[in-house]
Structure formats: structure tokens, C-alpha cells
Write an enzyme that holds these catalytic residues in place. Structure first.
Site, PDB file in Angstrom:
ATOM      1  N   ASP A 199       0.839  -1.207   0.000  1.00 25.72           N
ATOM      2  CA  ASP A 199       0.000   0.000   0.000  1.00 25.72           C
ATOM      3  C   ASP A 199       0.875   1.260   0.000  1.00 25.72           C
ATOM      4  O   ASP A 199       0.367   2.384  -0.046  1.00 25.72           O
ATOM      5  CB  ASP A 199      -1.034  -0.004   1.130  1.00 25.72           C
ATOM      6  CG  ASP A 199      -0.415  -0.058   2.512  1.00 25.72           C
ATOM      7  OD1 ASP A 199       0.826  -0.166   2.615  1.00 25.72           O
ATOM      8  OD2 ASP A 199      -1.175   0.017   3.505  1.00 25.72           O
ATOM      9  N   SER A 200       2.213   1.050  -0.024  1.00 23.51           N
ATOM     10  CA  SER A 200       3.126   2.166  -0.288  1.00 23.51           C
ATOM     11  C   SER A 200       2.791   2.806  -1.632  1.00 23.51           C
ATOM     12  O   SER A 200       3.219   3.932  -1.907  1.00 23.51           O
ATOM     13  CB  SER A 200       4.583   1.683  -0.292  1.00 23.51           C
ATOM     14  OG  SER A 200       4.734   0.557  -1.135  1.00 23.51           O
TER      15      SER A 200
ATOM     16  N   GLU B  64       9.737  -3.968  10.141  1.00 20.34           N
ATOM     17  CA  GLU B  64      10.110  -2.682   9.529  1.00 20.34           C
ATOM     18  C   GLU B  64      10.719  -1.743  10.570  1.00 20.34           C
ATOM     19  O   GLU B  64      10.130  -1.505  11.642  1.00 20.34           O
ATOM     20  CB  GLU B  64       8.870  -2.033   8.878  1.00 20.34           C
ATOM     21  CG  GLU B  64       9.193  -0.692   8.230  1.00 20.34           C
ATOM     22  CD  GLU B  64       8.155  -0.194   7.240  1.00 20.34           C
ATOM     23  OE1 GLU B  64       7.193  -0.941   6.936  1.00 20.34           O
ATOM     24  OE2 GLU B  64       8.310   0.954   6.780  1.00 20.34           O
TER      25      GLU B  64
ATOM     26  N   GLU C  25      -1.126  -5.324   9.143  1.00 19.60           N
ATOM     27  CA  GLU C  25      -0.203  -4.662  10.070  1.00 19.60           C
ATOM     28  C   GLU C  25      -0.644  -4.813  11.527  1.00 19.60           C
ATOM     29  O   GLU C  25      -1.830  -4.720  11.830  1.00 19.60           O
ATOM     30  CB  GLU C  25      -0.102  -3.168   9.732  1.00 19.60           C
ATOM     31  CG  GLU C  25       0.509  -2.902   8.358  1.00 19.60           C
ATOM     32  CD  GLU C  25       0.690  -1.418   8.061  1.00 19.60           C
ATOM     33  OE1 GLU C  25       0.455  -0.583   8.957  1.00 19.60           O
ATOM     34  OE2 GLU C  25       1.072  -1.111   6.921  1.00 19.60           O
TER      35      GLU C  25
ATOM     36  N   LYS D 227      -1.233  -9.304   3.510  1.00 22.60           N
ATOM     37  CA  LYS D 227      -0.413  -8.776   4.618  1.00 22.60           C
ATOM     38  C   LYS D 227      -1.221  -7.786   5.448  1.00 22.60           C
ATOM     39  O   LYS D 227      -1.885  -6.902   4.903  1.00 22.60           O
ATOM     40  CB  LYS D 227       0.848  -8.103   4.062  1.00 22.60           C
ATOM     41  CG  LYS D 227       1.715  -7.463   5.143  1.00 22.60           C
ATOM     42  CD  LYS D 227       3.121  -7.206   4.668  1.00 22.60           C
ATOM     43  CE  LYS D 227       3.333  -5.939   3.899  1.00 22.60           C
ATOM     44  NZ  LYS D 227       2.988  -4.695   4.626  1.00 22.60           N
TER      45      LYS D 227
ATOM     46  N   ASP E  38      -0.948  -6.146   0.201  1.00 24.00           N
ATOM     47  CA  ASP E  38      -1.269  -5.447   1.448  1.00 24.00           C
ATOM     48  C   ASP E  38      -2.773  -5.283   1.572  1.00 24.00           C
ATOM     49  O   ASP E  38      -3.454  -4.952   0.590  1.00 24.00           O
ATOM     50  CB  ASP E  38      -0.660  -4.043   1.427  1.00 24.00           C
ATOM     51  CG  ASP E  38       0.622  -3.957   2.219  1.00 24.00           C
ATOM     52  OD1 ASP E  38       0.801  -4.741   3.167  1.00 24.00           O
ATOM     53  OD2 ASP E  38       1.459  -3.100   1.876  1.00 24.00           O
TER      54      ASP E  38
HETATM   55  O1  KIV Z   1       3.582  -1.043   1.568  1.00 25.12           O
HETATM   56  C1  KIV Z   1       4.725  -1.495   1.458  1.00 25.12           C
HETATM   57  O2  KIV Z   1       5.425  -1.295   0.461  1.00 25.12           O
HETATM   58  C2  KIV Z   1       5.248  -2.285   2.559  1.00 25.12           C
HETATM   59  C3  KIV Z   1       6.725  -2.540   2.580  1.00 25.12           C
HETATM   60  C4  KIV Z   1       7.424  -1.307   2.968  1.00 25.12           C
HETATM   61  C5  KIV Z   1       7.082  -3.685   3.446  1.00 25.12           C
HETATM   62  O3  KIV Z   1       4.527  -2.668   3.421  1.00 25.12           O
END
Ligand code: KIV
Length: 258
Positions: free
Chosen positions: A40-41, A176, A110, A108, A79
Site C-alpha cells: 500500500d506504499s 520494519e 499490520e 499482509k 497489502d
Molecule cells: O507497503 C509497502 O510497500 C510495505 C513494505 C514497505 C514492506 O509494506
């Protein structure tokens, strides 16, 4: 045993890069990466948002679809964006969309508060990756993008949280922005692999945000990242160099470690 667990057992480092579209996914996949993460980056590096919080489930499904078209061999992790796993039931519906429409092979989430949700998803056949330490969706409660686990009590809590996620059935945990020593201790305590980003060389694998490792970070470059394009001169060779550096243990070096 999963392929990732086998890599951990054999002491072979796991390589992971983020991808958000078919062309990059194809280049990274063909370079031999183990894992593609639709992070989600993308909210920050693709959409220009100030954080990952505005990213929606529709955004993630769309980018997963693009990446899935470029992927052949690597594992595709997606994510789950902010508030799409606030209860186990909501998480189940969100994960089902990411897998059915987006072709994700693992999702994924958090934090450690999601342990019960992980258990519920795994029971229903959805593989899960945890994410501890600096969890960007909690940036406003963490007070910024900063290293976690420096205080003894925080370090102890993070160690317990990692074991909790493993017991809940997580297949993998992203660590992280943790001190390298703490990430090493967590990694050694787990049966499942860890993938670090700003968490030192002793994690079982490494992930970087694609745009950072290609040197196209807008604003401040994270100190734990490295511009592989600068020293190689082409996107394909930069990605191959990242994979080799992780596999042979030369990335991250001390200068990229807290
Ligand atoms: O969103 C993302 O790119 C991430 C990585 C930084 C692990 O969660």
C-alpha cells in the site's frame, strides 16, 4: 513446508520488492525475485498521497490485477489497506477480493492486534503475512516514521508479538525499522521467516520499495534503502544486483542498519 520456510531452513535469504504494475512485475519476476509485494506504499509512491491511509481496497485490487499479469514464478503478496481488516469478518471479505479478483496468493496485515483475524483467515485457507515494528498505517499513533523497539519494554513487546502472530498461523512476518539486534533476536525465535526493511542483515529476507531502490524517491530517501540503479545503470541490472546482494548477504550493510 512452504517454499519460504524451506529457504529459511536452508539459510538462503528471501528476496522481495514491491511492484505496482505489469511491466515492473514482469522485469522483477524474470530477474528471479522470490516475492512480489503489492504494497500500500503505492499510495505514496504512485498516487502521491502523504501516507498509506487513503489507499482503498479497490486501489489494491486494481494494482494486484496489473502485477498478476506480469508475474510468473514469484509469490504475490498483497497489502490489506487501512480499515479493510478492522474486524475478522471485514478482513475475510477484503482478503477474498484480493485473492479472487486480484489473484493475490497471500495477504499482509499490520500490527499484533490482528492475531485473532489471522487465525480466522488461515482457518479458511488464506495465507497471511504479518507486519510489525514501524507499521505505516499507524503513523499517526506512532508519531511519525521512526525506528521502533529502541526501549527495552518495546523490544520485549515486539518479541512477544512476533510469537503471537506465528501462533495465530502467519506464514511470514515483515519487520520494519527495528534495531538490527532486535530483528535478529526475533528472527532466531521464530519457525516462520522474517523479511526486513530497515531491520538489519539477520532477517531471513529483505524487502525494499521499488522506487527507493531505483533512486526515484520523492523527498527524503530512507537511510536504510540503497539506490541500486546508480551503481548499475539499468533497471534490470539494478534489480539483479539487489537480488544478488541480498542472497550473498552484502545488503543491508551496517550503513543501512539501525
Ligand atoms: O507497503 C509497502 O510497500 C510495505 C513494505 C514497505 C514492506 O509494506
Amino acid at each position: 513446508m512452504t517454499k519460504l520456510e524451506k529457504l529459511k531452513q536452508n539459510g538462503e535469504k528471501i528476496t522481495c520488492l514491491t511492484a505496482y504494475d505489469a511491466s515492473f512485475a514482469s522485469i522483477i519476476d524474470q530477474a528471479g525475485i522470490d516475492v512480489l509485494l503489492v504494497g500500500d506504499s503505492l499510495g505514496m509512491v504512485v498516487q502521491g498521497q502523504p501516507s498509506t491511509i487513503p489507499v482503498t481496497l479497490d486501489d489494491m485490487v486494481y494494482h494486484c490485477q496489473l502485477v498478476a499479469r506480469g508475474r510468473q514464478k514469484s509469490l504475490l503478496i498483497a497489502d490489506m489497506p487501512f480499515m479493510t481488516y478492522s474486524t475478522p469478518e471485514i478482513a475475510f471479505d477484503s482478503a477474498a477480493r484480493l485473492m479472487q479478483e486480484g489473484q493475490a496468493q497471500m495477504v499482509k496485515l499490520e500490527g499484533a492486534w490482528v492475531a485473532e483475524t489471522i487465525e480466522m483467515l488461515v482457518e479458511r485457507g488464506i495465507p497471511v503475512c504479518g507486519h510489525l515494528g514501524l507499521t505505516p498505517q499507524s503513523v499517526y499513533t506512532l508519531g511519525g516514521y521512526r525506528v521502533q523497539g529502541n526501549k527495552e519494554e518495546d523490544a520485549e513487546r515486539l518479541k512477544e508479538e512476533a510469537l503471537l502472530l506465528q501462533s495465530a498461523g502467519a506464514s511470514l512476518i515483515v519487520l520494519e525499522c527495528l534495531p538490527g539486534k532486535l530483528a535478529a533476536e526475533i528472527t532466531a525465535s521464530l519457525r516462520i521467516p522474517t523479511i526486513g526493511i530497515g531491520a538489519g542483515k539477520d532477517c531471513d529476507g529483505q524487502v525494499l520499495v521499488l522506487y527507493d531502490m531505483l533512486g526515484i524517491t520523492v523527498g527524503k530517501k530512507p537511510s536504510f534503502s540503497k539506490d541500486f540503479l546508480q551503481e548499475t545503470g539499468s533497471i534490470t541490472t539494478a534489480i539483479v544486483a539487489f537480488i544478488q546482494a541480498v542472497k550473498n548477504g552484502t545488503f543491508p550493510s551496517l550503513e543501512h542498519t539501525f
